[in-house]
Design a protein around this motif. Structure first.
Motif, mmCIF file in Angstrom:
data_model
loop_
_atom_site.group_PDB
_atom_site.id
_atom_site.type_symbol
_atom_site.label_atom_id
_atom_site.label_comp_id
_atom_site.label_asym_id
_atom_site.label_seq_id
_atom_site.Cartn_x
_atom_site.Cartn_y
_atom_site.Cartn_z
ATOM 1 N N ALA A 177 56.761 30.841 108.382
ATOM 2 C CA ALA A 177 57.483 30.242 107.262
ATOM 3 C C ALA A 177 57.506 31.185 106.072
ATOM 4 O O ALA A 177 58.541 31.358 105.410
ATOM 5 C CB ALA A 177 56.834 28.909 106.888
ATOM 6 N N GLN A 186 59.989 34.163 106.672
ATOM 7 C CA GLN A 186 61.396 33.763 106.602
ATOM 8 C C GLN A 186 61.815 33.452 105.165
ATOM 9 O O GLN A 186 62.920 33.806 104.743
ATOM 10 C CB GLN A 186 61.634 32.544 107.499
ATOM 11 N N LEU A 187 60.935 32.805 104.424
ATOM 12 C CA LEU A 187 61.252 32.476 103.030
ATOM 13 C C LEU A 187 61.321 33.721 102.159
ATOM 14 O O LEU A 187 62.185 33.832 101.284
ATOM 15 C CB LEU A 187 60.207 31.500 102.491
ATOM 16 N N CYS A 191 54.848 24.214 101.302
ATOM 17 C CA CYS A 191 54.840 24.072 102.760
ATOM 18 C C CYS A 191 53.399 23.984 103.234
ATOM 19 O O CYS A 191 52.610 24.926 103.055
ATOM 20 C CB CYS A 191 55.541 25.260 103.428
ATOM 21 N N ALA A 237 60.931 26.776 107.110
ATOM 22 C CA ALA A 237 61.491 27.723 106.146
ATOM 23 C C ALA A 237 62.982 27.475 105.940
ATOM 24 O O ALA A 237 63.492 27.527 104.809
ATOM 25 C CB ALA A 237 61.258 29.158 106.624
#
Length: 810
Positions: free
Chosen positions: A493, A496-497, A568, A785
């Motif tokens: 995550a 990707q973010l 998250c 993400a």
């Protein structure tokens, strides 16, 4: 996400009582114990299998094949042997009833007579008559033929089956004599080549020798004796360098895959296969044609294709008589004019180089060689189940594409394609259960593509060559995201973010990032340097790591929401399941993760006081639980020098092994299934034995029910017990309340597709879908993400006043 859980749409996992396999290929797919839609199990499922080879679309196109005998053995191994029938029911029905359509009724008759269908004969007859208005009598006759088979299985056996490889060779030689003008000389040459090859394959199983003979004869049909000798010499070369310790896996792969590469399905070979005397004889038997009665077969060969003319693509649909194909098969000298000839020859050349270079010293080198030798069919797969989100890889890896690129030597492109869907292939290739490999259709014939080993080769070559570098975003969005937890889901995550342009901070309560990867997986399975290497890439992409910080203790949830636009949670399944039995509180009983954590902290220089150390050295160890964590405990205990390791699993063997693909050494390990632990015996201070009993699992309307077997109690002397019975994905109550999250009574967060009751809080990994393997965790992190990026794109930045208002409402 229930789509990633081991369930079937109609039948609970492994709980079918009766499997009627009209199509043997589909029947085999429905019971692979490594699959996630398995309906059958060895303990309870009776099987009635039709071994007739039903053509698939890929088979009709000449691109795929499967061996019904190999599939039948797979089904036999994974169903109840006491209630089992495997016969070519379609052929029996066609021979005696004139049509294969009665096969299902005949199979029902066998199952009924076996007592597997609990209804009366009167009800069955009524049902057949009521549902089948036309030809009722013949259907009922087929049903009674099936009942007869149960009483006398040697009925309807037809002509004697082919025996060993010698019988197959002689049959192929007879057809060779009938087919060619110099057939006798060619048959003699085939016998000589076959004898030399079988002499080399002496230690292989009979089925593999037979497979080699069939493919050798096909090579004669494709290109003559010299072509067959080329095949035989290559197979023999690999066999001489292979090892019995590995089950001659490389040789078996080459027997099948080299033939697939050599037997190019060009128009000339297709014409040969379609017009030979062997096929015509099969057709006469298949369609019940008797020339003595005046019967004959008229062939019309349908050919579909397309041509380009004046910039336009014109489809072709031709219907050709047999004499055209008979003439075509004699024009093999024109093969080089076929459009795809050059591509196929290049592929064959690459595979033959792999064969000629086959050599190894270590097990790792053997696995690397096997990866290439087992992969040629991958890139030709029409319907690759390996990349199916439910049956195969939850990441949706485009496996055939990057496998083809790797086999072509295009390693940078293969690495790029692999990383397009998988952030951390160096982790998945080592510790994932590889559902992609289990779903590989080549595995139905015993030779799945070695996806994990190929994946490891690609990613390690990429790191060694410097192709894996940080990929910072071209622009920043100014939005901030907090990721809590640095396991595979949290790291995926975060990456990707960060690549989407957001400022990402990862909070990790431990001293180093990696979560379960670092502290829960033994170093023998995952070198911790691989984690550090990947963390450096994430830092280069702008991800900030704050280790030794526990959200809820060192930083308040309120402060987290004030500082970040989205949160998250990827803290994993953190609560270990306990065992509430007498003696649990004595010394010597520990949670598996405590044992594994200590083992992983020691190499990193973490000091553990001798009084608090959990060591298996010189001890008899009991591991309670048969999953992956249990397997890790067994492996680590052996590494530490345990005297003996007992592993107890409460589930049946098939169900437990479907969750655990780890291969454990046989020495000093005693694995038992269907065992319940009843008490930890000891002196009140430290344990010295485990008391347990055998159980059986019964079917009920409410699901499986466990029953203890009378008189099965036992005692085992142990010095150390490790509880590896799974984990629950829960979060601390104060943390959940501080983030405004709704939880159930057990502390689980209510979430749908990663979204929670708080619009700016998301979950990933085990918190989102329950405990799963590493590929599913990475997929969940990527999904989270994407959801966070969508949320941030649609939601304007919050003002300080809006944040304060949110907290006043909480």
């Amino acid at each position: 996400n229930i789509a990633r859980q081991p369930v079937s749409a109609l039948i609970p996992y492994g709980k079918a009582d009766l499997l009627i396999g009209i199509d043997i290929l589909e029947a085999a797919r429905a019971l692979d114990p490594r699959g996630r839609r398995r309906i059958a199990s060895k303990d309870r499922t009776a099987a009635v299998i039709n071994t007739d080879k039903i053509a698939t679309i890929r088979g009709l196109l000449g691109l795929d094949d499967f061996d019904p005998a190999a599939l039948e053995q797979t089904i036999r191994r994974n169903t109840a042997s006491a209630d089992y029938l495997a016969r070519n029911i379609s052929r029996i029905c066609e021979k005696y009833l004139g049509s294969k359509l009665y096969a299902n009724m005949m199979m029902l008759g066998f199952a009924f007579q076996k007592g597997l269908i609990p209804v009366s004969m009167h009800s069955i007859a009524w049902a057949i008559k009521d549902t089948i208005h036309i030809d009722f009598r013949k259907n009922l006759y087929a049903f009674n033929m099936g009942r007869k088979l149960m009483v006398q299985e040697d009925l309807f056996i037809g002509p004697p089956a082919r025996g060993d490889w010698r019988d197959i060779l002689e049959e192929k030689c007879r057809w060779t004599i009938r087919r060619y003008r110099r057939g006798t000389a060619m048959a003699d040459g085939l016998r000589q080549i076959a004898a030399e090859l079988i002499g080399t394959l002496a230690d292989l199983e009979e089925s593999e020798k037979s497979a080699a003979i069939v493919r050798l004869a096909d090579c004669v049909r494709w290109g003559g004796l010299d072509y067959a000798r080329r095949y035989a010499e290559a197979v023999a070369r690999v066999c001489k360098a292979d090892t019995a310790a590995g089950g001659y896996a490389a040789t078996r792969a080459v027997i099948h895959n080299l033939a697939s590469a050599m037997l190019i399905k060009d128009p000339f070979f297709i014409a040969e296969l379609a017009t030979g005397p062997e096929k015509r004889a099969r057709d006469r038997e298949k369609y019940n044609v008797n020339p003595a009665n005046g019967d004959r077969i008229v062939y019309r060969h349908l050919i579909h294709g397309q041509v380009r003319l004046a910039g336009r693509t014109i489809p072709l649909a031709l219907s050709l008589p047999s004499w055209v194909l008979v003439g075509l098969r004699s024009l093999r000298f024109l093969r080089k004019l076929v459009p795809f000839w050059r591509r196929e020859q290049e592929f064959l050349g690459r595979y033959e180089r792999l064969v000629s270079e086959f050599a190894y010293v270590t097990d790792a080198e053997y696995r690397r060689a096997m990866a290439g030798l087992s992969s040629p069919q991958c890139m030709q797969c029409i319907d690759p189940r390996c990349q199916d989100l439910e049956l195969g890889c939850p990441l949706g890896n485009r496996i055939p594409l990057w496998v083809e690129l790797a086999c072509q030597g295009l390693w940078p492109q293969a690495a790029e394609e692999l990383h397009a869907t998988n952030n951390f292939p160096e982790f998945t290739s080592r510790i994932c259960q590889a559902p992609c490999q289990a779903a590989c259709k080549q595995g139905l014939a015993g030779f799945p593509v070695q996806v994990a080993d190929l994946e490891r080769q690609v990613v390690e070559r990429a790191f060694t060559s410097g192709w894996v570098t940080p990929a910072p975003p071209p622009r920043k969005t100014g939005r901030k995201v907090a990721v809590v937890g640095s396991g595979p889901a949290g790291l995926a995550a975060a990456q990707q973010l960060a690549r989407a342009g957001h400022e990402v901070t990862v909070f990790e309560k431990d001293a180093a990032g990696g979560g379960l990867l670092r502290y829960g997986i033994p170093a023998s399975r995952l070198d911790k340097g691989l984690i550090d290497r990947r963390l450096e890439q994430l830092r280069g992409e702008g991800v900030v790591f704050r280790t030794g910080v526990q959200v809820g203790r060192d930083i308040a949830p309120k402060r987290l929401r004030e500082q970040f636009d989205a949160v998250c949670l990827a803290t994993g399944a953190s609560r270990a399941r306990d065992l509430d039995v007498p003696g649990r509180q004595q010394r010597g009983v520990h949670f598996a993760m405590d044992f594994l954590r200590q083992a992983n902290e020691q190499p990193a220089g973490q000091y553990v006081a001798e009084a608090g150390a959990i060591s298996a050295k010189g001890k008899v160890v009991a591991v309670i639980g048969g999953g992956l964590t249990g397997a890790d405990c067994v492996e680590e205990a052996l590494v530490q020098g345990a005297k003996m390791v007992h592993q107890f699993e409460i589930l049946p063997r098939a169900a437990a092994e479907s969750r655990n693909t780890a291969v454990l050494p046989a020495a000093a390990v005693d694995r038992q299934w269907c065992v319940v632990t009843k008490q930890f015996g000891g002196d009140g201070d430290c344990i010295n034995e485990i008391r347990g009993a055998k159980v059986r699992w019964l079917h009920s309307d409410g699901g499986p029910v466990m029953r203890e077997l009378p008189g099965s109690d036992f005692r085992v002397k142990v010095d150390l017990a490790l509880l590896a019975m799974g984990f629950d994905p829960v979060v601390d109550a104060d943390l959940a309340a501080g983030l405004g999250l709704a939880t159930d009574a057990d502390g689980r967060i209510a979430a749908t597709h990663g979204a929670t009751s708080s619009p700016d809080v998301f979950v990933a990994g085990d918190l989102a879908m329950g405990p799963a393997y590493v590929a599913a965790a990475i997929a969940s992190g990527r999904d989270a993400a994407e959801a966070i990026d969508t949320y941030l794109t649609k939601t304007p930045p919050r003002t300080a006043e809006a944040v304060s208002a949110d907290h006043r409402q909480m």
